[in-house]
Design a protein around this motif. Structure first.
Motif, PDB file in Angstrom:
ATOM      1  N   ILE A 108       0.851  -1.189   0.000  1.00 49.67           N
ATOM      2  CA  ILE A 108       0.000   0.000   0.000  1.00 49.67           C
ATOM      3  C   ILE A 108       0.884   1.235   0.000  1.00 49.67           C
ATOM      4  O   ILE A 108       1.771   1.385   0.841  1.00 49.67           O
ATOM      5  CB  ILE A 108      -0.942   0.011   1.210  1.00 49.67           C
ATOM      6  N   VAL A 109       0.638   2.107  -0.948  1.00 47.37           N
ATOM      7  CA  VAL A 109       1.433   3.328  -1.077  1.00 47.37           C
ATOM      8  C   VAL A 109       0.712   4.443  -0.331  1.00 47.37           C
ATOM      9  O   VAL A 109      -0.474   4.693  -0.555  1.00 47.37           O
ATOM     10  CB  VAL A 109       1.594   3.714  -2.567  1.00 47.37           C
ATOM     11  N   GLN A 110       1.428   5.112   0.567  1.00 43.76           N
ATOM     12  CA  GLN A 110       0.844   6.227   1.301  1.00 43.76           C
ATOM     13  C   GLN A 110       0.861   7.461   0.402  1.00 43.76           C
ATOM     14  O   GLN A 110       1.911   7.889  -0.054  1.00 43.76           O
ATOM     15  CB  GLN A 110       1.625   6.504   2.582  1.00 43.76           C
ATOM     16  N   ARG A 111      -0.320   7.981   0.144  1.00 45.88           N
ATOM     17  CA  ARG A 111      -0.426   9.169  -0.697  1.00 45.88           C
ATOM     18  C   ARG A 111      -1.083  10.279   0.102  1.00 45.88           C
ATOM     19  O   ARG A 111      -2.059  10.047   0.807  1.00 45.88           O
ATOM     20  CB  ARG A 111      -1.266   8.856  -1.931  1.00 45.88           C
ATOM     21  N   ASN A 112      -0.534  11.456   0.000  1.00 46.70           N
ATOM     22  CA  ASN A 112      -1.090  12.615   0.706  1.00 46.70           C
ATOM     23  C   ASN A 112      -1.697  13.560  -0.316  1.00 46.70           C
ATOM     24  O   ASN A 112      -0.991  14.106  -1.162  1.00 46.70           O
ATOM     25  CB  ASN A 112       0.000  13.325   1.514  1.00 46.70           C
ATOM     26  N   PHE A 113      -2.999  13.729  -0.223  1.00 44.85           N
ATOM     27  CA  PHE A 113      -3.706  14.632  -1.127  1.00 44.85           C
ATOM     28  C   PHE A 113      -4.256  15.804  -0.325  1.00 44.85           C
ATOM     29  O   PHE A 113      -4.641  15.666   0.831  1.00 44.85           O
ATOM     30  CB  PHE A 113      -4.863  13.895  -1.810  1.00 44.85           C
TER      31      PHE A 113
ATOM     32  N   PRO B 224      -6.968  19.315  -0.503  1.00 40.20           N
ATOM     33  CA  PRO B 224      -8.105  19.887  -1.235  1.00 40.20           C
ATOM     34  C   PRO B 224      -7.620  20.901  -2.271  1.00 40.20           C
ATOM     35  O   PRO B 224      -6.693  21.674  -2.030  1.00 40.20           O
ATOM     36  CB  PRO B 224      -8.933  20.559  -0.146  1.00 40.20           C
ATOM     37  N   GLY B 225      -8.235  20.858  -3.446  1.00 37.60           N
ATOM     38  CA  GLY B 225      -7.854  21.744  -4.539  1.00 37.60           C
ATOM     39  C   GLY B 225      -6.867  21.116  -5.510  1.00 37.60           C
ATOM     40  O   GLY B 225      -6.638  21.644  -6.592  1.00 37.60           O
ATOM     41  N   GLN B 226      -6.277  19.999  -5.143  1.00 37.43           N
ATOM     42  CA  GLN B 226      -5.304  19.318  -6.005  1.00 37.43           C
ATOM     43  C   GLN B 226      -6.038  18.587  -7.127  1.00 37.43           C
ATOM     44  O   GLN B 226      -7.119  18.055  -6.940  1.00 37.43           O
ATOM     45  CB  GLN B 226      -4.498  18.330  -5.166  1.00 37.43           C
ATOM     46  N   GLN B 227      -5.426  18.552  -8.308  1.00 39.61           N
ATOM     47  CA  GLN B 227      -6.010  17.837  -9.436  1.00 39.61           C
ATOM     48  C   GLN B 227      -5.498  16.394  -9.454  1.00 39.61           C
ATOM     49  O   GLN B 227      -4.307  16.154  -9.236  1.00 39.61           O
ATOM     50  CB  GLN B 227      -5.675  18.522 -10.753  1.00 39.61           C
ATOM     51  N   VAL B 228      -6.415  15.452  -9.719  1.00 41.18           N
ATOM     52  CA  VAL B 228      -6.069  14.032  -9.730  1.00 41.18           C
ATOM     53  C   VAL B 228      -6.726  13.337 -10.913  1.00 41.18           C
ATOM     54  O   VAL B 228      -7.671  13.849 -11.515  1.00 41.18           O
ATOM     55  CB  VAL B 228      -6.517  13.330  -8.421  1.00 41.18           C
TER      56      VAL B 228
ATOM     57  N   VAL C 144     -10.936  17.630  -9.366  1.00 36.45           N
ATOM     58  CA  VAL C 144     -10.402  18.479  -8.293  1.00 36.45           C
ATOM     59  C   VAL C 144     -10.844  17.889  -6.959  1.00 36.45           C
ATOM     60  O   VAL C 144     -12.035  17.590  -6.766  1.00 36.45           O
ATOM     61  CB  VAL C 144     -10.908  19.930  -8.430  1.00 36.45           C
ATOM     62  N   ILE C 145      -9.910  17.727  -6.033  1.00 36.65           N
ATOM     63  CA  ILE C 145     -10.229  17.165  -4.712  1.00 36.65           C
ATOM     64  C   ILE C 145     -10.999  18.202  -3.908  1.00 36.65           C
ATOM     65  O   ILE C 145     -10.570  19.342  -3.760  1.00 36.65           O
ATOM     66  CB  ILE C 145      -8.952  16.743  -3.969  1.00 36.65           C
TER      67      ILE C 145
END
Length: 155
Positions: free
Chosen positions: A66-71, A73-77, A100-101
């Motif tokens: 499992i890869v830890q990802r930090n997102f 708000p406002g980030q594009q995914v 957009v998150i």
């Protein structure tokens, strides 16, 4: 007398003296049965321990993957579309977006919205990846070919 009782008496009369002794020695039969039950219980406990050990090994293996990802708000995914089974095309992308998150929830859940329609929904954070770019430059080359048959006709 009943037919079953007669049959049982006939079988008993044909039995050897050793078989008669084993059948009537209740204490020995009880001890033998206890030993069988203890062996069965021991095998069951060994199987449970082996199962627990295997489950812990598999869980630790999958947790490492499992890869830890930090997102934020406002980030594009981009969203991975795993249900793309209807139209199997080699060149069709499995990633859709960009989105957009809107908010990041606990345990990896992410709520994002589509910029064009404003529609929002929740997805697992493992299904998304950061969107890194804007428009991609497309290089097009146009080559004009002359048809050799047309050049012969005009001359």
């Amino acid at each position: 007398m009943d037919v079953v009782c007669l049959e049982a008496e006939r079988k008993f009369s044909l039995a050897t003296p050793v078989e008669k002794a084993l059948n009537f020695d209740m204490k020995a039969a009880g001890e033998k049965r206890k030993l069988q039950l203890h062996k069965l219980e021991e095998m069951h406990l060994h199987a449970c321990e082996s199962s627990k050990f295997y489950k812990s090994k598999v869980k630790s293996y999958h947790d490492r993957k499992i890869v830890q990802r930090n997102f934020q708000p406002g980030q594009q995914v981009l969203l991975f579309n795993s249900r793309l089974r209807l139209f199997l095309r080699k060149l069709k992308s499995k990633w859709s977006g960009p989105f957009v998150i809107k908010s990041v929830k606990h345990y990896g859940a992410v709520e994002f919205e589509e910029p064009n329609s404003g529609r929002s929904w929740m997805v697992n954070g493992q299904r998304i990846t950061p969107y890194l770019g804007g428009e991609v430059e497309k290089l097009t080359i146009v080559i004009h070919l002359n048809d050799p048959r047309l050049s012969e006709v005009s001359s």
